[in-house]
Design a protein around this motif. Structure first.
Motif, PDB file in Angstrom:
ATOM      1  N   PRO A 130      75.477  69.565  25.648  1.00  0.00           N
ATOM      2  CA  PRO A 130      74.698  68.455  25.080  1.00  0.00           C
ATOM      3  C   PRO A 130      73.873  67.753  26.157  1.00  0.00           C
ATOM      4  O   PRO A 130      74.353  67.528  27.267  1.00  0.00           O
ATOM      5  N   GLU A 131      72.649  67.407  25.808  1.00  0.00           N
ATOM      6  CA  GLU A 131      71.764  66.735  26.754  1.00  0.00           C
ATOM      7  C   GLU A 131      71.957  65.225  26.761  1.00  0.00           C
ATOM      8  O   GLU A 131      71.574  64.561  27.718  1.00  0.00           O
ATOM      9  N   GLY A 132      72.482  64.700  25.673  1.00  0.00           N
ATOM     10  CA  GLY A 132      72.491  63.254  25.518  1.00  0.00           C
ATOM     11  C   GLY A 132      73.849  62.674  25.198  1.00  0.00           C
ATOM     12  O   GLY A 132      74.863  63.072  25.759  1.00  0.00           O
ATOM     13  N   GLN A 133      73.869  61.760  24.263  1.00  0.00           N
ATOM     14  CA  GLN A 133      75.064  61.013  23.890  1.00  0.00           C
ATOM     15  C   GLN A 133      75.410  61.259  22.424  1.00  0.00           C
ATOM     16  O   GLN A 133      74.618  61.853  21.681  1.00  0.00           O
ATOM     17  N   HIS A 166      74.260  63.817  17.711  1.00  0.00           N
ATOM     18  CA  HIS A 166      73.828  63.972  19.098  1.00  0.00           C
ATOM     19  C   HIS A 166      72.410  63.439  19.261  1.00  0.00           C
ATOM     20  O   HIS A 166      71.515  63.790  18.486  1.00  0.00           O
ATOM     21  N   ALA A 167      72.220  62.584  20.266  1.00  0.00           N
ATOM     22  CA  ALA A 167      70.907  61.991  20.518  1.00  0.00           C
ATOM     23  C   ALA A 167      70.617  61.961  22.005  1.00  0.00           C
ATOM     24  O   ALA A 167      71.503  61.686  22.821  1.00  0.00           O
ATOM     25  N   VAL A 168      69.360  62.232  22.347  1.00  0.00           N
ATOM     26  CA  VAL A 168      68.874  62.063  23.714  1.00  0.00           C
ATOM     27  C   VAL A 168      67.999  60.821  23.709  1.00  0.00           C
ATOM     28  O   VAL A 168      67.058  60.728  22.915  1.00  0.00           O
ATOM     29  N   PHE A 174      57.206  54.919  25.571  1.00  0.00           N
ATOM     30  CA  PHE A 174      58.075  54.618  24.440  1.00  0.00           C
ATOM     31  C   PHE A 174      59.549  54.764  24.836  1.00  0.00           C
ATOM     32  O   PHE A 174      59.876  55.438  25.818  1.00  0.00           O
ATOM     33  N   ARG A 175      60.411  54.131  24.062  1.00  0.00           N
ATOM     34  CA  ARG A 175      61.840  54.459  24.114  1.00  0.00           C
ATOM     35  C   ARG A 175      62.028  55.613  23.128  1.00  0.00           C
ATOM     36  O   ARG A 175      61.981  55.430  21.921  1.00  0.00           O
ATOM     37  N   VAL A 176      62.223  56.793  23.674  1.00  0.00           N
ATOM     38  CA  VAL A 176      62.207  58.011  22.861  1.00  0.00           C
ATOM     39  C   VAL A 176      63.639  58.428  22.526  1.00  0.00           C
ATOM     40  O   VAL A 176      64.505  58.495  23.403  1.00  0.00           O
ATOM     41  N   ILE A 177      63.856  58.728  21.246  1.00  0.00           N
ATOM     42  CA  ILE A 177      65.164  59.181  20.768  1.00  0.00           C
ATOM     43  C   ILE A 177      64.956  60.513  20.049  1.00  0.00           C
ATOM     44  O   ILE A 177      64.234  60.580  19.056  1.00  0.00           O
ATOM     45  N   ALA A 178      65.563  61.565  20.575  1.00  0.00           N
ATOM     46  CA  ALA A 178      65.523  62.870  19.913  1.00  0.00           C
ATOM     47  C   ALA A 178      66.890  63.146  19.313  1.00  0.00           C
ATOM     48  O   ALA A 178      67.912  63.045  20.002  1.00  0.00           O
ATOM     49  N   PHE A 179      66.905  63.481  18.033  1.00  0.00           N
ATOM     50  CA  PHE A 179      68.155  63.788  17.341  1.00  0.00           C
ATOM     51  C   PHE A 179      68.281  65.284  17.089  1.00  0.00           C
ATOM     52  O   PHE A 179      67.289  65.962  16.800  1.00  0.00           O
ATOM     53  N   ASP A 180      69.515  65.790  17.141  1.00  0.00           N
ATOM     54  CA  ASP A 180      69.835  67.080  16.535  1.00  0.00           C
ATOM     55  C   ASP A 180      70.083  66.837  15.054  1.00  0.00           C
ATOM     56  O   ASP A 180      70.801  65.885  14.684  1.00  0.00           O
ATOM     57  N   ARG A 181      69.519  67.675  14.205  1.00  0.00           N
ATOM     58  CA  ARG A 181      69.803  67.564  12.775  1.00  0.00           C
ATOM     59  C   ARG A 181      71.198  68.115  12.466  1.00  0.00           C
ATOM     60  O   ARG A 181      71.764  68.873  13.273  1.00  0.00           O
ATOM     61  N   PRO A 182      71.784  67.761  11.324  1.00  0.00           N
ATOM     62  CA  PRO A 182      73.158  68.183  11.010  1.00  0.00           C
ATOM     63  C   PRO A 182      73.363  69.693  11.093  1.00  0.00           C
ATOM     64  O   PRO A 182      72.577  70.471  10.553  1.00  0.00           O
ATOM     65  N   LEU A 209      71.427  60.039   7.345  1.00  0.00           N
ATOM     66  CA  LEU A 209      72.254  60.110   8.549  1.00  0.00           C
ATOM     67  C   LEU A 209      71.476  59.683   9.790  1.00  0.00           C
ATOM     68  O   LEU A 209      71.959  58.877  10.598  1.00  0.00           O
ATOM     69  N   LEU A 210      70.264  60.218   9.956  1.00  0.00           N
ATOM     70  CA  LEU A 210      69.497  59.922  11.163  1.00  0.00           C
ATOM     71  C   LEU A 210      68.986  58.490  11.172  1.00  0.00           C
ATOM     72  O   LEU A 210      68.901  57.851  12.233  1.00  0.00           O
ATOM     73  N   ALA A 211      68.639  57.964   9.995  1.00  0.00           N
ATOM     74  CA  ALA A 211      68.226  56.557   9.926  1.00  0.00           C
ATOM     75  C   ALA A 211      69.386  55.642  10.327  1.00  0.00           C
ATOM     76  O   ALA A 211      69.195  54.653  11.054  1.00  0.00           O
ATOM     77  N   ALA A 212      70.579  55.988   9.882  1.00  0.00           N
ATOM     78  CA  ALA A 212      71.763  55.197  10.255  1.00  0.00           C
ATOM     79  C   ALA A 212      72.052  55.319  11.746  1.00  0.00           C
ATOM     80  O   ALA A 212      72.412  54.332  12.402  1.00  0.00           O
ATOM     81  N   ALA A 213      71.905  56.521  12.292  1.00  0.00           N
ATOM     82  CA  ALA A 213      72.119  56.717  13.728  1.00  0.00           C
ATOM     83  C   ALA A 213      71.101  55.921  14.537  1.00  0.00           C
ATOM     84  O   ALA A 213      71.434  55.337  15.579  1.00  0.00           O
ATOM     85  N   ALA A 214      69.847  55.897  14.064  1.00  0.00           N
ATOM     86  CA  ALA A 214      68.810  55.136  14.758  1.00  0.00           C
ATOM     87  C   ALA A 214      69.156  53.652  14.783  1.00  0.00           C
ATOM     88  O   ALA A 214      68.997  52.977  15.816  1.00  0.00           O
ATOM     89  N   ARG A 215      69.653  53.135  13.663  1.00  0.00           N
ATOM     90  CA  ARG A 215      70.038  51.726  13.621  1.00  0.00           C
ATOM     91  C   ARG A 215      71.162  51.439  14.607  1.00  0.00           C
ATOM     92  O   ARG A 215      71.180  50.390  15.265  1.00  0.00           O
ATOM     93  N   LYS A 216      72.111  52.366  14.703  1.00  0.00           N
ATOM     94  CA  LYS A 216      73.219  52.167  15.648  1.00  0.00           C
ATOM     95  C   LYS A 216      72.726  52.141  17.096  1.00  0.00           C
ATOM     96  O   LYS A 216      73.365  51.529  17.961  1.00  0.00           O
TER      97      LYS A 216
END
Length: 316
Positions: free
Chosen positions: A36-39, A49-51, A84-92, A113-120
């Protein structure tokens, strides 16, 4: 007759054991080589998983089919994180994000799912950028969560119904029989070079950038759960898109659409050329001579479109 049956069953047992051993070994090797590249963010029990890098207005990047965060972190990410503050997500089910359901995640489930992860992650009102299948997820986000989005940027996104049948490989690997018997064989015995060679079709008429195949990690795509998730999501895509079309008129965020005019995977004429008139004040940029991977083949124009979206949203 008994001996023939005995030896046949013995052979099948040994072959199955070897197949599972090879599949397990290859998956472990792929994950060791491409960790994994991120957190990780926990969203109601689902690991996402998000970078996350950079500072400035929040910007979400969503990858396409068979992909992962590595598609955007190869080059685009480092250019965007300057502004920008860039957030890359892996899809499910892809990359390192867990699956939501074994039946195949719908566009709505993925966007939720990704909208909720972005809010977190504190991204309350981001620009959302989606490529190909990820563009369809971004469209669903705009339809169902427009109040959590500042702007929308779509790259070669499927957006309107099509008539071509689903790829036979997806049809096979999405079935219970295929998932049980075919997918382990593919994981165990298909060489990583097969995925690397498939890039030529995805990038046509351009070539994949130097070093892309090695960076992308073909073995990650060949994991069993990833192939099954990808195939089952693909079988949901057409009905999910059909359900969204009547709601495109509800999208009221600044929208930038980019599409290559020689894209043979997601055709311009039946997707973005229609979508630009279905979303109020959407802007379409037709990329002449460009295929299905504008984030690589037309990176400066993609960055320009994201900057335009940020300006239109009052973020710059």
């Amino acid at each position: 007759m008994f001996k023939i049956l005995f030896y046949t069953l013995a052979f099948l047992f040994v072959f199955a054991a070897i197949t599972l051993w090879r599949a397990n070994t290859r998956e472990a090797a792929a994950e060791a080589a491409y960790p994994p590249e991120g957190q990780f963010i926990d969203v109601d029990g689902t690991k996402v998983h998000a970078v996350v890098r950079g500072s400035g207005p929040d910007l979400i990047l969503i990858h396409g089919a068979s992909g992962s965060t590595r598609d955007v972190t190869f080059s685009l990410f480092e250019k965007l994180e300057q502004e920008f503050r860039v957030i890359a997500f892996d899809r499910p089910g892809l990359g390192y994000t867990a699956r939501i359901t074994k039946d195949g995640e719908t566009l709505t489930q993925q966007a939720d799912l990704l909208a909720a992860a972005a809010r977190k992650l504190g991204a309350v009102n981001p620009i959302v950028v989606g490529h190909s299948f990820g563009g369809a997820v971004a469209l669903n986000w705009a339809v169902n969560h427009a109040d959590t989005m500042a702007a929308l940027v779509l790259l070669a996104a499927p957006s309107n119904p099509w008539t071509t049948p689903i790829d036979p490989l997806y049809r096979a690997t999405s079935s219970k029989f295929g998932a049980t018997f075919l997918v382990p064989l593919l994981t165990a015995f298909v060489p990583n070079s097969y995925v690397a060679n498939a890039f030529s079709e995805v990038f046509e008429p351009q070539d994949a950038p130097d070093g892309y195949a090695a960076y992308f990690g073909p073995g990650i795509t060949l994991r069993r759960h990833t192939m099954i998730a990808n195939a089952r999501q693909r079988t949901h895509l057409l009905p999910d898109v059909k359900a969204m079309v009547p709601r495109y008129g509800e999208i009221d965020v600044p929208t930038e659409i980019l599409h290559g005019d020689v894209d043979t995977i997601v055709g311009l004429s039946i997707h973005s050329a229609l979508l630009v008139d279905q979303i109020e004040d959407a802007n379409l940029t037709v990329l002449e001579g460009i295929g299905h991977m504008p984030q690589h083949a037309s990176e400066p124009k993609v960055i320009d479109a994201i900057q335009r979206a940020a300006t239109r949203a009052g973020l710059r």
